[in-house]
Design a protein around this motif. Structure first.
Motif, PDB file in Angstrom:
ATOM      1  N   LYS A 196       8.217   8.855  -1.837  1.00 54.77           N
ATOM      2  CA  LYS A 196       8.809   7.942  -0.861  1.00 54.77           C
ATOM      3  C   LYS A 196       8.980   8.623   0.491  1.00 54.77           C
ATOM      4  N   LYS A 197       9.367   9.891   0.470  1.00 58.21           N
ATOM      5  CA  LYS A 197       9.522  10.626   1.725  1.00 58.21           C
ATOM      6  C   LYS A 197       8.173  10.799   2.427  1.00 58.21           C
ATOM      7  N   ARG A 228       0.829  -1.212   0.000  1.00 59.80           N
ATOM      8  CA  ARG A 228       0.000   0.000   0.000  1.00 59.80           C
ATOM      9  C   ARG A 228       0.860   1.257   0.000  1.00 59.80           C
ATOM     10  N   SER A 229       1.872   1.307   0.856  1.00 57.82           N
ATOM     11  CA  SER A 229       2.719   2.498   0.918  1.00 57.82           C
ATOM     12  C   SER A 229       3.548   2.650  -0.357  1.00 57.82           C
ATOM     13  N   ARG A 230       3.958   1.543  -0.949  1.00 57.49           N
ATOM     14  CA  ARG A 230       4.698   1.609  -2.209  1.00 57.49           C
ATOM     15  C   ARG A 230       3.814   2.143  -3.338  1.00 57.49           C
ATOM     16  N   LEU A 231       2.569   1.674  -3.392  1.00 58.22           N
ATOM     17  CA  LEU A 231       1.649   2.143  -4.432  1.00 58.22           C
ATOM     18  C   LEU A 231       1.319   3.626  -4.264  1.00 58.22           C
ATOM     19  N   ALA A 239       3.209   5.880  -2.815  1.00 52.70           N
ATOM     20  CA  ALA A 239       4.424   6.615  -3.184  1.00 52.70           C
ATOM     21  C   ALA A 239       4.562   6.678  -4.702  1.00 52.70           C
ATOM     22  N   PHE A 240       4.220   5.593  -5.395  1.00 55.25           N
ATOM     23  CA  PHE A 240       4.272   5.568  -6.853  1.00 55.25           C
ATOM     24  C   PHE A 240       3.294   6.564  -7.460  1.00 55.25           C
ATOM     25  N   VAL A 241       2.076   6.637  -6.906  1.00 57.54           N
ATOM     26  CA  VAL A 241       1.075   7.588  -7.410  1.00 57.54           C
ATOM     27  C   VAL A 241       1.539   9.026  -7.185  1.00 57.54           C
ATOM     28  N   ILE A 242       2.054   9.316  -6.012  1.00 53.50           N
ATOM     29  CA  ILE A 242       2.558  10.665  -5.710  1.00 53.50           C
ATOM     30  C   ILE A 242       3.717  11.013  -6.639  1.00 53.50           C
TER      31      ILE A 242
END
Length: 124
Positions: free
Chosen positions: A95-96, A29-32, A34-37
């Motif tokens: 990512k940040k 979830r956090s990777r997705l 971060a990818f969208v952002i």
């Protein structure tokens, strides 16, 4: 892997001041998120660079070169938004925001430009 130093009884296997061994791996979830952002910001940056290049080429009557503005803008966008910040800190804005950092298996944050280019352009 060799022990670099021992701090308060804990074996440290890396040279960084921050102990990255205590961090949990990132969730899907956090990777997705971060990818969208990252995709949103990088897309806006690429579009902005493309617009500036087209204005530049039109101003100097270089109509032929304006067809290359989007590929050049894409290259600059990936370089400026992804590769350079990841080389410095291991994080992009997305990512940040999600608390993710790219580190190698030996807990080093210094990543090679070639490795980052493959990771960001081909594997993503």
């Amino acid at each position: 892997m060799d022990v670099i130093r021992i701090v308060r009884g804990a074996k440290i296997f890396h040279r960084n001041e921050i102990d990255y061994t205590i961090y949990e791996p990132a969730t899907l979830r956090s990777r997705l998120l971060a990818f969208v952002i990252d995709s949103t910001f990088q897309g806006a940056l690429i579009k902005f660079i493309d617009l500036l290049l087209k204005i530049f080429f039109d101003h100097f009557h270089m109509i032929y070169w304006s067809q290359f503005s989007l590929p050049f803008a894409s290259f600059l966008g990936v370089l400026c938004y992804s590769i350079y910040p990841l080389m410095l800190t291991g994080q992009t804005l997305g990512k940040k925001a999600m608390g993710i950092m790219i580190i190698k298996d030996d807990f080093q944050t210094q990543l090679s430009p070639a490795g980052l280019l493959i990771r960001e352009c081909i594997l993503k």
